[in-house]
Design a protein around this motif. Structure first.
Motif, PDB file in Angstrom:
ATOM      1  N   PRO A   1       5.970   5.426   2.048  1.00  0.00           N
ATOM      2  CA  PRO A   1       4.312   5.595   2.732  1.00  0.00           C
ATOM      3  C   PRO A   1       3.778   6.690   1.980  1.00  0.00           C
ATOM      4  N   PHE A   2       2.460   7.070   2.311  1.00  0.00           N
ATOM      5  CA  PHE A   2       1.513   7.770   2.033  1.00  0.00           C
ATOM      6  C   PHE A   2       1.800   9.152   2.545  1.00  0.00           C
ATOM      7  N   GLY A   3       1.843  10.185   1.897  1.00  0.00           N
ATOM      8  CA  GLY A   3       2.019  11.369   2.535  1.00  0.00           C
ATOM      9  C   GLY A   3       2.844  12.455   2.070  1.00  0.00           C
ATOM     10  N   ALA A   4       3.064  14.031   2.588  1.00  0.00           N
ATOM     11  CA  ALA A   4       2.975  14.883   1.757  1.00  0.00           C
ATOM     12  C   ALA A   4       5.621  14.565   0.866  1.00  0.00           C
TER      13      ALA A   4
ATOM     14  N   LYS B   1       9.766  20.428  -7.015  1.00  0.00           N
ATOM     15  CA  LYS B   1       7.255  19.562  -7.289  1.00  0.00           C
ATOM     16  C   LYS B   1       7.858  19.570  -5.270  1.00  0.00           C
ATOM     17  N   ASP B   2       6.486  20.300  -5.085  1.00  0.00           N
ATOM     18  CA  ASP B   2       5.615  19.183  -4.035  1.00  0.00           C
ATOM     19  C   ASP B   2       4.894  18.163  -4.577  1.00  0.00           C
ATOM     20  N   LEU B   3       5.107  17.255  -3.640  1.00  0.00           N
ATOM     21  CA  LEU B   3       3.691  15.947  -4.584  1.00  0.00           C
ATOM     22  C   LEU B   3       3.512  15.570  -2.682  1.00  0.00           C
ATOM     23  N   ASN B   4       1.520  14.631  -3.202  1.00  0.00           N
ATOM     24  CA  ASN B   4       1.357  14.192  -1.942  1.00  0.00           C
ATOM     25  C   ASN B   4       0.795  12.658  -2.080  1.00  0.00           C
TER      26      ASN B   4
ATOM     27  N   SER C   1      -1.349   9.620  -2.161  1.00  0.00           N
ATOM     28  CA  SER C   1      -2.519   9.422  -1.206  1.00  0.00           C
ATOM     29  C   SER C   1      -3.024   8.225  -1.902  1.00  0.00           C
ATOM     30  N   VAL C   2      -2.422   7.686  -2.831  1.00  0.00           N
ATOM     31  CA  VAL C   2      -2.478   6.409  -3.579  1.00  0.00           C
ATOM     32  C   VAL C   2      -1.991   5.645  -4.315  1.00  0.00           C
ATOM     33  N   ALA C   3      -1.857   4.043  -3.979  1.00  0.00           N
ATOM     34  CA  ALA C   3      -0.545   3.270  -4.013  1.00  0.00           C
ATOM     35  C   ALA C   3      -0.777   3.613  -5.439  1.00  0.00           C
ATOM     36  N   MET C   4      -0.272   3.987  -6.067  1.00  0.00           N
ATOM     37  CA  MET C   4      -0.062   3.870  -7.658  1.00  0.00           C
ATOM     38  C   MET C   4       1.362   4.281  -8.104  1.00  0.00           C
ATOM     39  N   ARG C   5       1.889   4.099  -8.995  1.00  0.00           N
ATOM     40  CA  ARG C   5       3.298   5.246  -9.311  1.00  0.00           C
ATOM     41  C   ARG C   5       2.391   6.537  -9.878  1.00  0.00           C
ATOM     42  N   TYR C   6       3.192   7.691  -9.749  1.00  0.00           N
ATOM     43  CA  TYR C   6       3.224   8.839  -9.575  1.00  0.00           C
ATOM     44  C   TYR C   6       4.338   9.746 -11.249  1.00  0.00           C
ATOM     45  N   GLU C   7       3.773  10.028 -12.152  1.00  0.00           N
ATOM     46  CA  GLU C   7       4.254   9.687 -13.267  1.00  0.00           C
ATOM     47  C   GLU C   7       4.871  11.374 -12.675  1.00  0.00           C
ATOM     48  N   VAL C   8       5.913  12.174 -12.812  1.00  0.00           N
ATOM     49  CA  VAL C   8       6.080  13.424 -12.301  1.00  0.00           C
ATOM     50  C   VAL C   8       6.835  13.802 -13.477  1.00  0.00           C
ATOM     51  N   ASP C   9       6.754  14.863 -13.992  1.00  0.00           N
ATOM     52  CA  ASP C   9       7.705  16.048 -14.910  1.00  0.00           C
ATOM     53  C   ASP C   9       8.665  17.222 -14.498  1.00  0.00           C
ATOM     54  N   ALA C  10       9.086  17.492 -14.566  1.00  0.00           N
ATOM     55  CA  ALA C  10      10.294  18.689 -14.248  1.00  0.00           C
ATOM     56  C   ALA C  10      10.753  19.127 -14.780  1.00  0.00           C
ATOM     57  N   ASN C  11      10.775  20.664 -15.070  1.00  0.00           N
ATOM     58  CA  ASN C  11      11.070  21.450 -16.266  1.00  0.00           C
ATOM     59  C   ASN C  11      12.065  22.559 -15.166  1.00  0.00           C
ATOM     60  N   LEU C  12      13.662  22.079 -15.959  1.00  0.00           N
ATOM     61  CA  LEU C  12      14.265  23.022 -15.342  1.00  0.00           C
ATOM     62  C   LEU C  12      14.584  24.387 -16.576  1.00  0.00           C
ATOM     63  N   GLN C  13      15.131  25.277 -16.212  1.00  0.00           N
ATOM     64  CA  GLN C  13      15.846  26.397 -16.862  1.00  0.00           C
ATOM     65  C   GLN C  13      16.849  26.858 -16.444  1.00  0.00           C
TER      66      GLN C  13
ATOM     67  N   ASP D   1       0.947  -0.906   0.105  1.00  0.00           N
ATOM     68  CA  ASP D   1       0.381   0.640  -0.302  1.00  0.00           C
ATOM     69  C   ASP D   1       0.443   0.724  -0.059  1.00  0.00           C
ATOM     70  N   ARG D   2       2.466   1.311  -0.508  1.00  0.00           N
ATOM     71  CA  ARG D   2       2.804   2.445  -0.440  1.00  0.00           C
ATOM     72  C   ARG D   2       2.931   2.938  -2.432  1.00  0.00           C
ATOM     73  N   ALA D   3       3.280   3.810  -3.000  1.00  0.00           N
ATOM     74  CA  ALA D   3       3.590   4.683  -3.805  1.00  0.00           C
ATOM     75  C   ALA D   3       4.649   4.859  -4.517  1.00  0.00           C
ATOM     76  N   GLU D   4       5.002   4.657  -5.600  1.00  0.00           N
ATOM     77  CA  GLU D   4       6.408   4.688  -6.381  1.00  0.00           C
ATOM     78  C   GLU D   4       6.572   6.547  -7.166  1.00  0.00           C
ATOM     79  N   ILE D   5       7.483   6.921  -7.692  1.00  0.00           N
ATOM     80  CA  ILE D   5       7.588   8.516  -8.069  1.00  0.00           C
ATOM     81  C   ILE D   5       8.828   7.836  -9.258  1.00  0.00           C
ATOM     82  N   SER D   6       8.132   7.975 -10.459  1.00  0.00           N
ATOM     83  CA  SER D   6       8.655   8.597 -11.954  1.00  0.00           C
ATOM     84  C   SER D   6       8.891   9.920 -12.587  1.00  0.00           C
ATOM     85  N   LEU D   7      10.060   9.927 -12.225  1.00  0.00           N
ATOM     86  CA  LEU D   7      10.278  11.220 -12.264  1.00  0.00           C
ATOM     87  C   LEU D   7      10.914  11.330 -13.701  1.00  0.00           C
ATOM     88  N   THR D   8      10.603  12.268 -14.690  1.00  0.00           N
ATOM     89  CA  THR D   8      11.065  12.614 -16.179  1.00  0.00           C
ATOM     90  C   THR D   8      11.673  14.244 -16.082  1.00  0.00           C
ATOM     91  N   VAL D   9      12.183  14.290 -16.342  1.00  0.00           N
ATOM     92  CA  VAL D   9      13.374  15.708 -16.301  1.00  0.00           C
ATOM     93  C   VAL D   9      13.060  16.524 -17.614  1.00  0.00           C
TER      94      VAL D   9
END
Length: 341
Positions: free
Chosen positions: A93-96, A111-114, A116-128, A45-53
């Protein structure tokens, strides 16, 4: 015999319980790895993060070194190097959380992430691209701002924009307690002091903010305004000009700089800057017209100054500045500087 057998069975049960506990613990360990070949499926019951920059054009960063760090309540919990512009964080674990991304030649971002669901979060980060002004290339990076401090700071900014100063003071106080040396917190505290007309306190907070983050044009602008409000025009010019070097500035910045130029006897600059402030303000501060009239008078454009004053009185005759405008207009006529109207 039976007692020994029971004892062996008890030891065996404890051993297998230990193995089971160790296995479960391994499932819940925090890890980070490249996701380019990742095929993992969530098993808890945990979350994953997949980051693309990506860069500012939306292209994935593949030609530069970088790192990604994950923080929970301001405490680092995992980090990963970027591989082909990607990174992966799993089983949290779930949380901020706060995800901080850095890459060579680019400004860092967070990036601030919350979760709260057992899933893979697809996160995009744009850099200047890092285009720091000359002289600031070696400036230290700003410290990270923990989520709770960021929340308090955001609330203080909303209160300030609504002119709810007591509410802003409350949230600024919370942010100061959580992050007393963060330049963003000091900047907002200085702006609050400006709104409360506590000029010396504003100057102190904003000097610290601009020293800690010498790329923050807004902090230099606010510092210059605090100095102008104290009548320290010589000291105000430097921060205000620096603010305009760092970014395009605001009409308030140009207005304050116009005042400083005028009181330093730099009348040509005062006229140009005050006219720019008047245009950019779009009617938000008609009193800028009085500074324009002063500068026009100082450079000998008396008829233009009179026209500006008459126009101000025609449109804003009920404002507190109207008696001053009439007095200056009468003075121009009395001294023979303008033709009788």
């Amino acid at each position: 015999m039976r007692s020994a057998k029971l004892q062996r069975e008890s030891y065996a049960a404890l051993f297998f319980r230990f193995l089971a506990a160790a296995f479960l613990l391994s499932l819940f360990c925090v890890y980070a790895q490249d996701s380019s070949s990742d095929t993992l499926v969530l098993r808890s019951d945990r979350a994953e993060i997949s980051l693309t920059v990506r860069n500012s054009a939306g292209e994935v960063l593949t030609t530069t070194a970088g790192t990604a760090k994950l923080l929970h309540d301001g405490i680092p919990v995992a980090d990963a190097g970027l591989s082909h512009g990607r990174a992966f964080f799993g089983s949290f674990p779930f949380g901020a959380y706060t995800l901080v991304v850095e890459a060579t030649g680019y400004k860092s971002t967070q990036k601030d992430l919350n979760l709260s669901v057992a899933m893979r979060y697809e996160v995009d980060a744009n850099l200047q691209r890092d285009a720091a002004p000359d002289g600031f290339a070696g400036a230290p990076a700003k410290p990270l701002l923990a989520p709770k401090a960021r929340e308090a700071l955001d609330k203080s900014l909303k209160a300030l924009s609504a002119n709810k100063l007591s509410e802003a003071e409350k949230y600024v106080g919370e942010a100061i307690q959580l992050a007393p040396s963060h330049p963003d917190v000091l900047y907002v505290q200085g702006v609050l002091f400006l709104n409360e007309k506590h000029w010396t306190q504003a100057q102190s907070a904003l000097e610290k903010a601009s020293q800690m983050d010498p790329t923050n044009g807004r902090a230099f602008s606010a510092l210059g305004m605090a100095l102008v409000d104290q009548g320290n025009y010589d000291a105000a010019v430097g921060p205000l000009e620096k603010s305009l070097q760092l970014d395009t500035g605001s009409w308030e910045t140009h207005w304050a700089l116009g005042k400083a130029y005028y009181h330093r006897g730099q009348y040509d600059q005062a006229l140009k800057t005050s006219q720019l402030a008047l245009t950019e303000s779009n009617g938000k501060a008609p009193q800028i017209e009085l500074l324009v009239a002063q500068a026009l008078t100082a450079v000998g454009k008396y008829e233009d100054a009179a026209h500006t004053l008459r126009d101000f009185l025609k449109r804003y005759g009920d404002r507190p500045e109207a008696p001053t405008a009439r007095h200056w207009l009468d003075g121009l006529a009395k001294n023979g500087k303008i033709h009788p109207n």
